[in-house]
Design an enzyme around this catalytic site. Structure first.
Site: not given
Ligand code: EPU
Length: 328
Positions: A159, A226, A321
């Site tokens: 990022r 995000s 972010e």
């Molecule tokens: N989780 C929770 N509670 C929730 C939602 C998620 O505990 O309500 C936990 C889940 O267990 C999951 C973990 O959080 O294992 C990660 O969630 P997710 O897979 O949705 O990915 P993220 O790390 O939250 C990142 C990016 C997203 C991208 C996704 C998929 C960042 C800051 N964000 O989110 O990017 O789509 O991975 O690769 O790195 C964006 O930048 O706008 C964006 C959506």
């Protein structure tokens, strides 16, 4: 002079003294040089989908809208393309799917422009755009000269890139190279489970269905995706935290343990909370949505409340972010 309103996916109000729409490299150089003659520096906007705009921007905002996708070479295994910065990122992903150019399918449905992609090194579902970037073409904001930066010059990381730190370049095009022999990336949790077939189109469809179930569409609900980065902490700190969050999500990286900010925000009880006209999105608490806010300041206030609470509860600092632009 009438100030001009800037549209943005948060749906907040922002007026700039002047807006210049860039439709070519020559336009870009003219706008940069005109600003330099006035002793100013232009500020830059692509799709305005990863920026928190404050109510007022002094000076000129350049909105990059040049178009064009060009196949530079195509020799069996490797395909090289040059894409104008003003192209919509998703238009480019669709072009790749229809032209047998594999690679960016995991990055489908990311809002914003091609020129903005290297700035935050867009990444999702196991792929970062830096994996494909060869060079970035840009106008130097100090001189108006057209320059080309190598991938190493761009200093990409999670990022992040050089462009987030020194706002010295107006990106006009991105050159990327794709490998037809690279296996589709299906390792991200959920992608393989949703996969109908192992083609780029199959991966794109899986990613689209996961994104649609978790993320609000900025066309209908104001958001910038995000709002925080996933924090990276030491292995010792992660182990300590696992004491209070037994199912703590961690990813090993060279810098340490990457945590899921969504999980911390969720466990702190913020899911669905509304303050200052801003709500924490139910299906992905990393996303803040416009629920009646008029100003970017309201988003910053909400983010600050969340940040302070997460720090207090877990000792983890959440970094914002999106970029902030303008003043109150
Ligand atoms: N989780 C929770 N509670 C929730 C939602 C998620 O505990 O309500 C936990 C889940 O267990 C999951 C973990 O959080 O294992 C990660 O969630 P997710 O897979 O949705 O990915 P993220 O790390 O939250 C990142 C990016 C997203 C991208 C996704 C998929 C960042 C800051 N964000 O989110 O990017 O789509 O991975 O690769 O790195 C964006 O930048 O706008 C964006 C959506």
């Amino acid at each position: 002079m009438m100030p001009e309103l800037l549209s943005n996916t948060l749906g907040v109000r922002c007026e700039a003294d002047r807006v210049a729409v860039i439709r070519s490299v020559a336009d870009a150089q003219d706008v940069v040089r005109n600003a330099l003659e006035r002793g100013q520096r232009v500020q830059l906007l692509g799709g305005a989908s990863n920026v928190v705009l404050l109510p007022r921007i002094r000076g000129t905002v350049a909105v990059v809208r040049n178009r064009g996708i060009e196949r530079l070479s195509d020799e069996g295994r490797w395909v090289a393309v040059r894409v104008a910065a003003g192209e919509v990122w998703e238009t480019f992903v669709q072009w790749c799917l229809h032209n047998d150019v594999p690679g960016p399918e995991n990055l489908t449905l990311i809002p914003g422009s091609v020129g903005a992609a290297p700035i935050q090194n867009i990444g999702a579902y196991g792929v970062e755009v830096s994996a494909f970037i060869e060079t970035v073409e840009a106008v130097d904001l100090d001189s108006g000269e057209l320059i080309e930066l190598s991938a190493a010059d761009c200093a990409f990381s999670y990022r992040h890139s050089r462009f987030k730190e020194d706002a010295n370049f107006l990106i006009t095009a991105v050159r990327m190279r794709f490998d037809r022999e690279r296996a589709p990336s299906t390792s991200y949790p959920g992608v393989a489970a949703d996969l109908a077939d192992h083609t780029p189109q199959g991966v794109a469809d899986a990613v689209r269905s996961i994104r649609r179930s978790k993320l609000p569409d900025p066309q209908f609900i104001g958001n910038v995706g995000s709002f925080f980065k996933n924090p990276v902490v030491s292995r010792e700190d992660a182990a300590k935290l696992a004491g209070s969050i037994p199912d703590l999500v961690t990813y090993d990286t060279a810098q340490g343990c990457k945590l899921a900010a969504a999980q911390l925000i969720d466990r702190a009880g913020w899911r669905g909370v509304r303050r200052y006209g801003v709500s924490v999105w139910d299906n992905q608490p990393l996303v803040l949505v416009n629920d009646g806010a008029d100003s970017g300041e309201q988003f910053l206030r909400m983010a600050q409340d969340i940040r302070a609470d997460i720090h207090h509860r877990f000792g983890v600092v959440l970094e914002r972010e999106p970029v902030v632009m303008g003043e109150t």
